[in-house]
Design a protein around this motif. Structure first.
Motif, PDB file in Angstrom:
ATOM      1  N   GLN A  86       0.815  -1.206   0.000  1.00 42.02           N
ATOM      2  CA  GLN A  86       0.000   0.000   0.000  1.00 42.02           C
ATOM      3  C   GLN A  86       0.847   1.253   0.000  1.00 42.02           C
ATOM      4  OE1 GLN A  86      -0.091  -2.307   2.377  1.00 42.02           O
ATOM      5  NE2 GLN A  86       0.036  -1.444   4.437  1.00 42.02           N
ATOM      6  N   ASP A  87       2.152   1.155   0.287  1.00 43.50           N
ATOM      7  CA  ASP A  87       3.033   2.308   0.243  1.00 43.50           C
ATOM      8  C   ASP A  87       3.754   2.414  -1.089  1.00 43.50           C
ATOM      9  OD1 ASP A  87       2.399   3.021   2.796  1.00 43.50           O
ATOM     10  OD2 ASP A  87       4.026   1.864   3.712  1.00 43.50           O
ATOM     11  N   ALA A  93      -3.881   9.360  -4.002  1.00 44.96           N
ATOM     12  CA  ALA A  93      -4.175   8.002  -3.538  1.00 44.96           C
ATOM     13  C   ALA A  93      -5.662   7.754  -3.395  1.00 44.96           C
ATOM     14  CB  ALA A  93      -3.460   7.753  -2.205  1.00 44.96           C
ATOM     15  N   SER A 126      -0.913   4.682  -3.938  1.00 44.41           N
ATOM     16  CA  SER A 126      -2.136   4.228  -3.278  1.00 44.41           C
ATOM     17  C   SER A 126      -2.213   4.737  -1.845  1.00 44.41           C
ATOM     18  CB  SER A 126      -2.194   2.692  -3.288  1.00 44.41           C
ATOM     19  OG  SER A 126      -1.050   2.153  -2.649  1.00 44.41           O
ATOM     20  N   GLN A 127      -1.206   5.501  -1.435  1.00 43.75           N
ATOM     21  CA  GLN A 127      -1.188   6.044  -0.083  1.00 43.75           C
ATOM     22  C   GLN A 127      -0.245   7.243  -0.062  1.00 43.75           C
ATOM     23  OE1 GLN A 127      -0.762   3.196   3.107  1.00 43.75           O
ATOM     24  NE2 GLN A 127       0.403   4.624   4.340  1.00 43.75           N
TER      25      GLN A 127
END
Length: 599
Positions: free
Chosen positions: A169-170, A321, A345-346
């Motif tokens: 997710q990072d 994101a 996404s983040q």
């Protein structure tokens, strides 16, 4: 009489044909390579072919002298090449000269004013949010809609360095590396894809945001007009056309939305609608290519931001994101061209990030250099600009050739008058040297970018005297031996060691001067130094492999061996001494007093 010693020297002297065959084979091979390559004439420089030559000097910011280094200069060269290529120039040459100079040579037929503006300005690097993207060109299939453009797992990834290799997710993905492409074809703005792009523009994922609720109707109408124009420009943009790529985004300011082009990993051109710039290139403190062994990510590109840049980057990635692909991507834009478009996404916090994926070392280093260039404390100032028309270049080339022909004719005339028959050997050697010089210069053009300019022509003319001087040294040594009373064949062999030493010392001094001149000068003077050094080396080759073996063969011919008055080796006209003869020495009486005999 003592027999001459036999060894390697004697063997070489008895077979001069080998040396002649070797140099002739070399000439045939080089000539064949010249015709095979298709470059049968030397590449002409700007001053002979016509065009514009710009000399730029790197100027660092105060206290940043270390910024002028090979890496930064090579990066600047690469960026300037991209700019010149954007003008549609196929034969332009951009190269470093010395430690802080860049020479840009642009051939005739190019707008010199536009070229100066392109190469003389500082590169602009921005991070912009992606609004829409699709493949461009006649055979392109794609959609400018903000729908997903492929499987995220297939894309290159960028990790938030603050989490030091955190979970997926990072991670951000470089969209231009995606192997999947959306279906559909590019269409006008009235198509569903065009309406999707319009909706995406109204959403405006950039930090600047769209119009507030309190915006006036006129402001709203103005925004709609700008959106319509951008949409029209996007629909008409063909990124496979170099001229269209050069114009894409022209005049767009940092706070404006724009259209742009970029190339993906498959070599296909994509077109983009991009929002206002969210992060400036100067906000990147450092970027480098590293090989990541901890996560097996291979070659990656790390970015470290300044304090202000870290906050901007965290803000824009946090907003992106929340969007769907491709509006969760940010484009890295250099000179209005997209060089990478990773997605997130983040929010990436911590002031650093890492772009990873299917990079090889060269790709990773290239992207890192471009990211670094946005923050380089370097500017370039024009030292000189020379524009030469094709007609003037042709006149200068003609004048140079005439000067060379006159110089060669005077040298040949002197040889004929003073050396007579020996002048045949000298002229043949000059022709061999000229042939080697021409063929090698023709091959060096495509090989290393060598261009024959006017100073280089001057260097070739000076080389005529240097080459002739080597022949004269050898001929005079042979004549000295004949004056001592030796016949021609022994004179040729005895004169060679002393003449060889003098020739090598003389050529070494000339080559050393050419090398020093090449190192300490920039611009066209290097053409003179390079040509002078090249012809000096060829002089050694010709004297050793052609002149000396040919004279050895000619010494066996009756015309030369008999000392014909037109041979240039007539003992009588040279004032030779009587032939040297060996005679027996008579025994001398023993030294000391002699006792008288008694009667």
């Amino acid at each position: 009489m003592v027999a001459p010693k036999k060894g390697k020297n004697a063997s070489a002297q008895s077979k001069p044909g080998r040396s002649l065959a070797l140099i002739l084979i070399a000439i045939v091979a080089l000539t064949g390579g010249m015709f095979v390559s298709g470059h049968t004439t030397p590449r002409l420089g700007i001053d002979l072919a016509g065009g514009t030559s710009i000399t730029l000097r790197a100027v660092p910011e105060a206290g940043q002298e270390s910024a002028i280094n090979k890496t930064n200069m090579d990066t600047a060269v690469e960026i300037m090449e991209r700019r010149v290529n954007g003008l549609g120039v196929s034969e332009a040459e951009v190269q470093t000269q010395g430690n802080r100079n860049i020479i840009v040579n642009i051939p005739k037929g190019t707008n010199s004013k536009e070229a100066r503006e392109q190469v003389g300005t500082t590169a602009k690097l921005y991070f912009r949010p992606v609004v829409a993207t699709e493949l461009s060109g006649a055979g392109a299939t794609g959609s400018p809609s903000p729908s997903p453009t492929g499987n995220a797992s297939d894309k290159d990834k960028a990790t938030d360095k603050a989490t030091d290799g955190a979970a997926d997710q990072d991670k951000a993905t470089d969209g231009d590396k995606a192997s999947d492409s959306p279906s559909g074809t590019a269409s006008a703005s009235s198509s569903p894809q065009g309406r999707a792009a319009s909706d995406a523009l109204k959403a405006d994922p950039s930090p600047s945001g769209g119009a507030t609720d309190g915006a006036s109707p006129s402001a709203s109408a103005s925004g709609d007009d700008a959106t319509a124009k951008l949409q029209t420009a996007y629909a008409a943009l063909d990124c496979t056309d170099a001229a269209a790529r050069a114009k894409a985004g022209a005049g767009a300011k940092q706070g404006d939305s724009m259209v742009a082009c970029g190339q993906n990993s498959q070599g296909q051109w994509q077109k983009y609608i991009l929002g206002p710039a969210a992060v400036d290139g100067t906000d990147v403190d450092k970027s480098e290519a590293v090989f990541n062994t901890q996560t097996a990510a291979g070659w990656t590109v790390t970015m470290k931001f300044t304090d202000g840049g870290a906050k901007k980057f965290a803000d824009i990635t946090g907003k992106l994101a929340q969007n769907q692909s491709p509006q969760n991507q940010f484009a890295i834009v250099l000179d209005n061209e997209v060089v990478s478009d990773p997605y997130v996404s983040q929010a990436l916090t911590g002031g650093s990030a890492e772009i990873s994926g299917n990079f090889d070392q060269e790709e990773a280093q290239g992207l890192a250099n471009m990211l670094s260039y946005g923050a380089l404390p370097l500017t370039f100032k024009e030292d000189s600009v020379t524009t030469v028309t094709a007609a003037l270049g042709g006149e200068q080339l003609k004048a140079g050739l005439i000067a060379g022909a006159i110089g060669l004719a005077l040298v040949v005339l002197y040889l004929l008058v003073y050396y007579r028959g020996l002048s045949f050997i000298a002229v043949a050697s000059l022709l061999i040297s000229a042939a080697l010089t021409y063929v090698i210069m023709s091959l060096l053009g495509p090989a290393i970018g060598f261009a024959l300019n006017l100073p280089a022509v001057c260097g070739a003319i000076v080389a005529i005297g240097i080459t002739a001087d080597s022949f004269i040294v050898y001929f005079e040594r042979v004549r000295d031996e004949i004056r001592e009373g030796r016949s021609l064949r022994p004179a040729v062999e005895r004169a060679w060691p002393r003449a060889r030493r003098t020739i090598l010392v003389s050529d070494f001094v000339s080559f050393l001067a050419a090398a020093v001149l090449f190192i300490v000068t920039v611009g066209k003077v290097q053409g003179f130094a390079f040509t002078l050094g090249l012809t000096t080396l060829l002089d050694v080759v010709v004297v050793f492999l052609f002149t000396k073996p040919l004279l050895t063969l000619m010494a066996r011919r009756k015309f030369f061996a008999s000392g014909h008055k037109w041979s240039g080796l007539d003992p009588k006209s040279l004032g030779a001494k009587p032939p040297l003869r060996r005679t027996r020495r008579t025994a001398r009486p023993a030294a000391g007093p002699v006792d008288p005999k008694e009667a």
